[in-house]
Write a protein that holds these residues in place. Structure first.
Motif, PDB file in Angstrom:
ATOM      1  N   LEU A  10       0.854  -1.197   0.000  1.00  0.00           N
ATOM      2  CA  LEU A  10       0.000   0.000   0.000  1.00  0.00           C
ATOM      3  C   LEU A  10       0.882   1.236   0.000  1.00  0.00           C
ATOM      4  O   LEU A  10       1.730   1.408   0.877  1.00  0.00           O
ATOM      5  CB  LEU A  10      -0.905   0.004   1.221  1.00  0.00           C
ATOM      6  N   ARG A  11       0.654   2.116  -0.983  1.00  0.00           N
ATOM      7  CA  ARG A  11       1.427   3.361  -1.111  1.00  0.00           C
ATOM      8  C   ARG A  11       0.492   4.562  -1.030  1.00  0.00           C
ATOM      9  O   ARG A  11      -0.700   4.463  -1.371  1.00  0.00           O
ATOM     10  CB  ARG A  11       2.211   3.384  -2.423  1.00  0.00           C
ATOM     11  N   ALA A  12       1.039   5.686  -0.598  1.00  0.00           N
ATOM     12  CA  ALA A  12       0.247   6.913  -0.493  1.00  0.00           C
ATOM     13  C   ALA A  12      -0.033   7.466  -1.885  1.00  0.00           C
ATOM     14  O   ALA A  12       0.897   7.691  -2.663  1.00  0.00           O
ATOM     15  CB  ALA A  12       0.986   7.951   0.345  1.00  0.00           C
ATOM     16  N   PRO A  13      -1.303   7.686  -2.237  1.00  0.00           N
ATOM     17  CA  PRO A  13      -1.614   8.216  -3.566  1.00  0.00           C
ATOM     18  C   PRO A  13      -1.216   9.680  -3.749  1.00  0.00           C
ATOM     19  O   PRO A  13      -1.046  10.150  -4.865  1.00  0.00           O
ATOM     20  CB  PRO A  13      -3.126   8.029  -3.673  1.00  0.00           C
ATOM     21  N   PHE A  14      -1.085  10.408  -2.644  1.00  0.00           N
ATOM     22  CA  PHE A  14      -0.655  11.804  -2.695  1.00  0.00           C
ATOM     23  C   PHE A  14      -0.097  12.173  -1.325  1.00  0.00           C
ATOM     24  O   PHE A  14      -0.256  11.435  -0.355  1.00  0.00           O
ATOM     25  CB  PHE A  14      -1.801  12.747  -3.093  1.00  0.00           C
ATOM     26  N   ALA A  15       0.576  13.316  -1.264  1.00  0.00           N
ATOM     27  CA  ALA A  15       1.146  13.764   0.010  1.00  0.00           C
ATOM     28  C   ALA A  15       0.028  14.187   0.956  1.00  0.00           C
ATOM     29  O   ALA A  15      -0.905  14.892   0.564  1.00  0.00           O
ATOM     30  CB  ALA A  15       2.104  14.926  -0.229  1.00  0.00           C
ATOM     31  N   GLY A  16       0.129  13.737   2.207  1.00  0.00           N
ATOM     32  CA  GLY A  16      -0.925  14.087   3.148  1.00  0.00           C
ATOM     33  C   GLY A  16      -0.612  13.623   4.552  1.00  0.00           C
ATOM     34  O   GLY A  16       0.492  13.162   4.851  1.00  0.00           O
TER      35      GLY A  16
END
Length: 395
Positions: free
Chosen positions: A205-211
Motif C-alpha cells: 500500500l502506497r500513499a496516492p498523494f502527500a498528506g
C-alpha cells in the motif's frame, strides 16, 4: 364664709378662660413673626444642556466593502485507504502513525506476497505454454497452406482428384481455427498475468498523494481482508476554507456589483498565541440559502505556501473584500442608531437622518445616499441623543 367661697369661684373661672385665650394669642403672634421673616425664593431659569461630542465630516470617495466571517479549514482531498487484496501485514512504514505526514508514492504497509508471487509465476508459466502451443498451431497452419497450394497445382495438372483438394482445404480451415483459438487463449493468459502482477503490486500500500494519516487500523501481524480500510489520508498540499455569508452580506455584495467567485480572501488562523495569515481565492458559492444559518455557504481555495502545521478542522477568521464602490461614504458603525439611521449636526443641534447602506467593512458601514459632502455626522453615542438636542463638536 359664703361670700368668700363665691369670690374664689369667680376668680377660678376667670383663670380658666384666660389660659386658652393666651395660648391662642401666642400661636397667632408666632405665625405672624414667621411669615414676616421667611426667605423669599426667586424662580430659576431653565437652561438647555449642551453635549460635547465627536463628529465625522462627510467626504465622498471610493471604498471597498469588507465582510468578516468565521469558517473551517478542510483538506480538499480526503480518501479512505483500503487494501485491494487480502493477507497478513508483514511490515509497516515508520511514518505509518497517527498524524504523520507522508509523501506521494511512499510505502505505508506491505502484505505477505507469498500467494501473489506464486500466482504470478503460475500465470507466467501458463502463458509460456500457451505461446508454445500457439507457435505449434501457427506452424501447422503454414503447413496446411502449403499442402493446399500443392493440391491445387496437382489438380490443375490432372494428377489428383477434386476430393484431394477439398480435403486439403478442410485441413487448412481446421488449422486456422485452431490457431485462432490458441491465439485467444494466449490473450486470456496475458490478462491473468497482468491481474497477478497487479495483485502482487497491491500487496504493497502506497500513499496516492502527500498528506496526513489518521484513523489507522492495521499493524504488523494483522490479517486484513479484501477492501478493508486501514487508514485515512488528508491532502497536505491543498486546503479550502468553508464559511457562511449572511443573507444581508451576500445581498450587499450583489448590490455593489461584486462577483464573488475569483475574489481574494484573507484567512487568519489563531494558534498558540500567534496569527497565521493565509490567502485564498473564492472558488464557489452555495446553490441555496441555508435554512439553519439564513446565509449562503462559500468555499475558497488556499493559495501559496501551506504551513506544515496546518490541519483540517482549524477554526479561522475570514475577511472577504469586494469590488471598489465609487461615490460613497464610510461611516463608523457606532454612529448608527438602528440599521440605517444616524444623526447629523446642523447649527449645533442634532437632526435625524435615514441613509442607504450599500456595503460594509470591518468597522464601518458604506452609505450610498442620504449624506451630503461637508455635513457633520455624530459619532459619540449617548442615550439622550434625539432631534433638536444641542451639541458641541470637540474634533
Amino acid at each position: 364664709m359664703k361670700q368668700i367661697l363665691v369670690k374664689f369661684w369667680q376668680k377660678l373661672r376667670a383663670r380658666k378662660f384666660f389660659l386658652p385665650v393666651a395660648v391662642m394669642s401666642g400661636f397667632v403672634f408666632l405665625f405672624v413673626i414667621l411669615m414676616a421673616t421667611k426667605p423669599e425664593t426667586k424662580p430659576v431659569e431653565a437652561t438647555q444642556r449642551v453635549w460635547s461630542v465627536k463628529s465625522q465630516t462627510v467626504s465622498r470617495g471610493s471604498v471597498r466593502p469588507r465582510v468578516e466571517a468565521f469558517g473551517e479549514l478542510a483538506s480538499r482531498r480526503e480518501v479512505n485507504l483500503r487494501v485491494l487484496v487480502a493477507g497478513e501485514v508483514i511490515s509497516t512504514s515508520d511514518k505509518f502513525e497517527e498524524g504523520a505526514r507522508v509523501e506521494a508514492g511512499e510505502e505505508l504497509l506491505r502484505l505477505d506476497p507469498f500467494n501473489y508471487d506464486n500466482a504470478l509465476n503460475d500465470a507466467r508459466a501458463q502463458l509460456r505454454g500457451g505461446k508454445a502451443l500457439l507457435d505449434e498451431r501457427q506452424a501447422s497452419l503454414e503447413l496446411a497452406k502449403v499442402e493446399f497450394q500443392r493440391a491445387e497445382t496437382l489438380f490443375q495438372k490432372g494428377n489428383v482428384a477434386q476430393k484431394y483438394v477439398d480435403d486439403r482445404s478442410l485441413d487448412l480451415t481446421i488449422a486456422k481455427s485452431r490457431f485462432t483459438q490458441q491465439d485467444a487463449a494466449v490473450d486470456r493468459l496475458k490478462v491473468q498475468v497482468l491481474r497477478a502482477e497487479r495483485d502482487l503490486s497491491n500487496s504493497v500500500l502506497r500513499a496516492p498523494f502527500a498528506g496526513h494519516l489518521s484513523g489507522l487500523n492495521a499493524r504488523k501481524g494483522r490479517l486484513v481482508g479484501l477492501n478493508d480500510q486501514v487508514a485515512t489520508l488528508s491532502d497536505a498540499e491543498s486546503y479550502e476554507v468553508r464559511f457562511n455569508l449572511s443573507d444581508a452580506q451576500y445581498g450587499r455584495f450583489l448590490e455593489t456589483g461584486t462577483e464573488l467567485v475569483g475574489q481574494l480572501v484573507d484567512v487568519i488562523w489563531s494558534v498558540g498565541g500567534r496569527e497565521v495569515k493565509l490567502q485564498a481565492r473564492l472558488s464557489q458559492v452555495g446553490a441555496r440559502i441555508s435554512q439553519d444559518t439564513r446565509g449562503v455557504d462559500a468555499f475558497a481555495h488556499i493559495e501559496g505556501d501551506i504551513p506544515a502545521s496546518l490541519r483540517s478542522g482549524a477554526f479561522v477568521r475570514v475577511i472577504v473584500t469586494g469590488s471598489e464602490v465609487d461615490n460613497v461614504v464610510a461611516v463608523k458603525r457606532d454612529a448608527f442608531y438602528g440599521s440605517n439611521m444616524l444623526y447629523v449636526i446642523e447649527d449645533g443641534k442634532l437632526v435625524q437622518r435615514e441613509v442607504e447602506i450599500v456595503g460594509e467593512t470591518d468597522t464601518t458601514k458604506i452609505v450610498g445616499s442620504g449624506l451630503v459632502d461637508g455635513e457633520q455626522v455624530l459619532l459619540t453615542r449617548f442615550n439622550e441623543a434625539a432631534p433638536e438636542v444641542a451639541v458641541k463638536v470637540l474634533n
